[in-house]
Design an enzyme around this catalytic site. Structure first.
Site, PDB file in Angstrom:
ATOM      1  N   HIS A 132      -2.301   7.170   7.161  1.00 49.52           N
ATOM      2  CA  HIS A 132      -1.408   8.131   6.494  1.00 49.52           C
ATOM      3  C   HIS A 132      -2.181   9.364   6.030  1.00 49.52           C
ATOM      4  O   HIS A 132      -1.670  10.486   6.103  1.00 49.52           O
ATOM      5  CB  HIS A 132      -0.724   7.495   5.276  1.00 49.52           C
ATOM      6  N   HIS A 190      -3.994   1.054   7.561  1.00 45.01           N
ATOM      7  CA  HIS A 190      -2.655   1.653   7.615  1.00 45.01           C
ATOM      8  C   HIS A 190      -2.571   2.837   6.647  1.00 45.01           C
ATOM      9  O   HIS A 190      -2.106   3.921   7.013  1.00 45.01           O
ATOM     10  CB  HIS A 190      -1.604   0.585   7.276  1.00 45.01           C
ATOM     11  N   GLU A 191      -3.038   2.626   5.411  1.00 42.17           N
ATOM     12  CA  GLU A 191      -2.967   3.709   4.420  1.00 42.17           C
ATOM     13  C   GLU A 191      -3.901   4.860   4.786  1.00 42.17           C
ATOM     14  O   GLU A 191      -3.554   6.030   4.601  1.00 42.17           O
ATOM     15  CB  GLU A 191      -3.276   3.178   3.014  1.00 42.17           C
ATOM     16  N   GLY A 199       0.833  -1.189   0.000  1.00 41.72           N
ATOM     17  CA  GLY A 199       0.000   0.000   0.000  1.00 41.72           C
ATOM     18  C   GLY A 199       0.869   1.241   0.000  1.00 41.72           C
ATOM     19  O   GLY A 199       2.038   1.193   0.398  1.00 41.72           O
ATOM     20  N   CYS A 236       6.497  -0.113   7.169  1.00 44.67           N
ATOM     21  CA  CYS A 236       6.031   1.044   6.411  1.00 44.67           C
ATOM     22  C   CYS A 236       7.168   1.535   5.526  1.00 44.67           C
ATOM     23  O   CYS A 236       8.310   1.647   5.985  1.00 44.67           O
ATOM     24  CB  CYS A 236       5.587   2.148   7.373  1.00 44.67           C
ATOM     25  N   LEU A 237       6.842   1.830   4.272  1.00 40.66           N
ATOM     26  CA  LEU A 237       7.868   2.312   3.347  1.00 40.66           C
ATOM     27  C   LEU A 237       8.479   3.631   3.805  1.00 40.66           C
ATOM     28  O   LEU A 237       9.610   3.942   3.446  1.00 40.66           O
ATOM     29  CB  LEU A 237       7.276   2.459   1.941  1.00 40.66           C
ATOM     30  N   GLN A 288       2.950   9.921   1.323  1.00 37.54           N
ATOM     31  CA  GLN A 288       4.237   9.227   1.338  1.00 37.54           C
ATOM     32  C   GLN A 288       5.116   9.592   0.145  1.00 37.54           C
ATOM     33  O   GLN A 288       6.303   9.278   0.143  1.00 37.54           O
ATOM     34  CB  GLN A 288       4.034   7.716   1.385  1.00 37.54           C
TER      35      GLN A 288
END
Length: 160
Positions: free
Chosen positions: A136, A132-133, A46, A90-91, A51
């Site tokens: 963000h 999670h997304e 995701g 997480c990226l 991000q």
């Protein structure tokens, strides 16, 4: 399409609530495609627009199931239930992993890239990825929800 640079913590954009998308045009479609390409390149499941430095309420998710790619524009949770705890990464936080507790089921209303509303019902890992997304998009970092951190060595040992 293009692979974009992923913003890593610390960065103010990651902790700032994103703005509602009001125009569904080629620019939005390119943003979603760039996000998807970036997510795949980084081996993620995701990615949210903040991000890559864009404060818009847009995210892409693909967990490798038969649903494939899911574009979420202006998503909002209508219902949630149950509970699951699992390891997340997480990226935007390279090499940071930890247990996070989230709802096991979510019902989300969102818009697709054409601006058409849809309902997504998700359970398990997909529900986790979507939440999670969506965090963000609200400027909420997964590290604020971690109950236990893991090192990469500990993760490797768990995977056997």
């Amino acid at each position: 399409m293009a692979v974009k640079k992923v913003v890593t913590h610390p960065a103010e954009v990651l902790e700032t609530p994103a703005e509602t998308v009001t125009v569904f045009d080629k620019k939005l479609k390119k943003l979603l495609d760039d996000m998807y390409d970036t997510m795949l390149e980084m081996d993620g499941v995701g990615l949210a627009a903040p991000q890559i430095g864009i404060l818009k309420r847009a995210a892409v998710v693909e967990i490798g199931d038969d649903r494939g790619r899911i574009d979420l524009v202006n998503p909002e949770i209508l219902e949630k239930s149950g509970e699951q705890t699992g390891i997340e990464g997480c990226l935007s936080f390279p090499n940071v992993y930890g247990d996070v507790t989230r709802a096991d089921y979510v019902k989300v209303r969102a818009f697709n890239r054409q601006g058409k509303p849809f309902i997504l019902e998700a359970r398990g890992f997909l529900a986790r990825a979507v939440q999670h997304e969506m965090d963000h998009l609200d400027g909420v970092l997964f590290t604020s929800k971690i109950s236990k951190y893991y090192t990469e060595d500990e993760l490797a040992d768990m995977e056997g």
